[in-house]
Design an enzyme around this catalytic site. Structure first.
Site, PDB file in Angstrom:
ATOM      1  N   ARG A  15       0.844  -1.207   0.000  1.00 42.40           N
ATOM      2  CA  ARG A  15       0.000   0.000   0.000  1.00 42.40           C
ATOM      3  C   ARG A  15       0.880   1.259   0.000  1.00 42.40           C
ATOM      4  NH1 ARG A  15      -0.489   4.664   2.614  1.00 42.40           N
ATOM      5  NH2 ARG A  15      -0.065   3.601   4.568  1.00 42.40           N
ATOM      6  N   ASP A  16       1.529   1.551   1.118  1.00 44.68           N
ATOM      7  CA  ASP A  16       2.330   2.776   1.201  1.00 44.68           C
ATOM      8  C   ASP A  16       3.495   2.700   0.212  1.00 44.68           C
ATOM      9  OD1 ASP A  16       3.141   5.234   2.127  1.00 44.68           O
ATOM     10  OD2 ASP A  16       3.262   4.661   4.224  1.00 44.68           O
ATOM     11  N   HIS A 212       4.927   4.439  12.786  1.00 47.87           N
ATOM     12  CA  HIS A 212       4.980   4.388  11.308  1.00 47.87           C
ATOM     13  C   HIS A 212       6.006   5.439  10.877  1.00 47.87           C
ATOM     14  CE1 HIS A 212       2.745   4.137   7.264  1.00 47.87           C
ATOM     15  NE2 HIS A 212       3.461   5.256   7.117  1.00 47.87           N
ATOM     16  N   HIS A 214       8.708   7.021   8.205  1.00 43.80           N
ATOM     17  CA  HIS A 214       9.372   7.147   6.900  1.00 43.80           C
ATOM     18  C   HIS A 214      10.829   7.518   7.185  1.00 43.80           C
ATOM     19  CE1 HIS A 214       5.973   6.786   4.032  1.00 43.80           C
ATOM     20  NE2 HIS A 214       5.297   6.964   5.154  1.00 43.80           N
ATOM     21  N   CYS A 245       4.334   9.335   0.273  1.00 42.04           N
ATOM     22  CA  CYS A 245       2.943   9.778   0.179  1.00 42.04           C
ATOM     23  C   CYS A 245       2.831  10.791  -0.960  1.00 42.04           C
ATOM     24  CB  CYS A 245       2.505  10.420   1.497  1.00 42.04           C
ATOM     25  SG  CYS A 245       0.846  11.097   1.419  1.00 42.04           S
ATOM     26  N   ASN A 254       9.050   4.242   3.443  1.00 42.52           N
ATOM     27  CA  ASN A 254       8.982   3.778   4.826  1.00 42.52           C
ATOM     28  C   ASN A 254      10.323   3.155   5.187  1.00 42.52           C
ATOM     29  OD1 ASN A 254       6.037   3.216   3.638  1.00 42.52           O
ATOM     30  ND2 ASN A 254       5.907   3.626   5.812  1.00 42.52           N
TER      31      ASN A 254
END
Ligand code: HMG
Ligand code: MG
Length: 308
Positions: A15-16, A212, A214, A245, A254
């Site tokens: 996803r990310d 979370h 990055h 993002c 990430n």
């Protein structure tokens, strides 16, 4: 404080990791990435985002990815929890239809970022999430709430230490069960992480908080270590350090799953993940996307296997 003996890694690569890729990635490639991650022992997998395809075209095939995964998963141990991002009721209905186990509503500790990312204020986002939360409860779907820009915002700059905790409390009031505290642009440093995570932990309980990070400024592993020292035992990571993002310019991927596993194994902390299979997956997906393999620990181990 004693470090946790076990840590759960939520793999957010599909996803990310992929959402910011400009060239459309075939659904089959996404499913294959997920399949390899499951084979490496991933038990919590963020596989999709049911967001507007006008805003994030790369995530438009979420339903097909999950359908492909359900097929692959037949006959496998049923302990994998699939999650997807959901910004509103429309996304929630699609997520239920796709059979996800967890949904993630997402807002931010910064007003400016919330506007850019989901086109509303923080308060409006919570109002939008309330019916999503009700549906999650009815369908017994675990509900996470992601708080972006907890450590800094690309538009607003510094973010107050208490801001993420205040948003966590608002999310808790509508039924959010787990709180993903995000350093969207990777600017946070260790002491700040301690202060922000302590504040969120004080508000909602650290056992319900995930980190979370990055890795834009190369601080992610240090920040994870700082959060571990507080007792945080759930982190998000992305194989090969993929990601970014689309609404946070300049933000890189990430923290790489392989790097986190290397750190945790060195600390004697159990993750249940198979490093060799993660490394193969990281090398494979980097090649599939035409990128250099960005995990430091992953690349080092991959190169060793290539010498012989
Ligand atoms: P909007 O334009 O204000 O909403 O966007 P709208 O209701 O006017 O809808 C616009 C169009 O999108 C309409 O289509 C809707 O039907 C459609 P049209 O009538 O024009 O043909 N639409 C949808 N389609 C599919 N699924 C949906 C959906 N909702 C509306 N769920 C909206 C508001 C929230 C929809 C939009 O801003 C959006 O989708 N934003 C998502 C942005 C995003 O995905 N960002 C990346 C993920 S967040 C992230 O990466 C951070 C995180 O990793 C943590 C961290 O690192 O910080 C989690
Ligand atoms: Mg992110």
């Amino acid at each position: 404080m004693k470090l946790p003996s076990q840590v759960t890694l939520v793999e957010v690569g599909p996803r990310d990791g992929l959402q910011n890729e400009k060239v459309p990635i075939a659904t089959d490639t996404k499913v294959e990435l997920c399949r390899r991650l499951l084979a490496a022992g991933v038990e919590r997998l963020e596989a999709a985002a049911f967001v507007s395809p006008k805003w994030v075209p790369q995530m438009a095939d979420g339903a097909q990815v999950l359908a492909g995964l359900r097929q692959t998963a037949e006959g496998q141990a049923p302990k994998v929890a699939y999650s997807a991002l959901v910004p509103n009721i429309k996304g929630m209905e699609a997520a239920i239809e796709a059979g996800v186990d967890e949904v993630v509503v997402f807002t931010a500790a910064s007003e400016a970022f919330t506007q850019k990312n989901i086109n509303c204020s923080i308060e409006e986002s919570i109002e939008r999430f309330a019916p999503v939360a009700q549906l999650a409860m009815q369908h017994h779907i675990h509900l996470r709430g992601s708080i972006s820009c907890a450590l800094g915002c690309p538009y607003q700059g510094p973010v107050a230490t208490q801001a993420a905790a205040e948003v966590a409390l608002r999310l808790q009031s509508i039924g959010v069960q787990e709180f993903d505290v995000a350093d969207t642009i990777g600017v946070g440093t260790a002491e700040q992480v301690k202060r922000v995570f302590e504040a969120v932990g004080y508000a909602v309980g650290l056992n319900r908080v995930a980190g979370h990070f990055h890795d834009t400024y190369g601080q992610a592993l240090t920040n994870i270590y700082a959060a571990l020292q507080l007792g945080v035992a759930t982190f998000h990571s992305s194989v090969a350090g993929l990601g970014g993002c689309p609404y946070a310019k300049g933000a890189t991927g990430n923290v790489a799953t392989e790097d986190v596993v290397y750190l945790l194994e060195g600390l004697g902390i159990h993750t249940g993940l198979n490093m060799a299979l993660l490394v193969q997956t990281g090398a494979w997906v980097s090649e599939a996307l035409g990128k250099p393999y960005q995990s430091r620990a992953g690349r080092a181990q991959w190169l060793k296997t290539q010498v012989n």
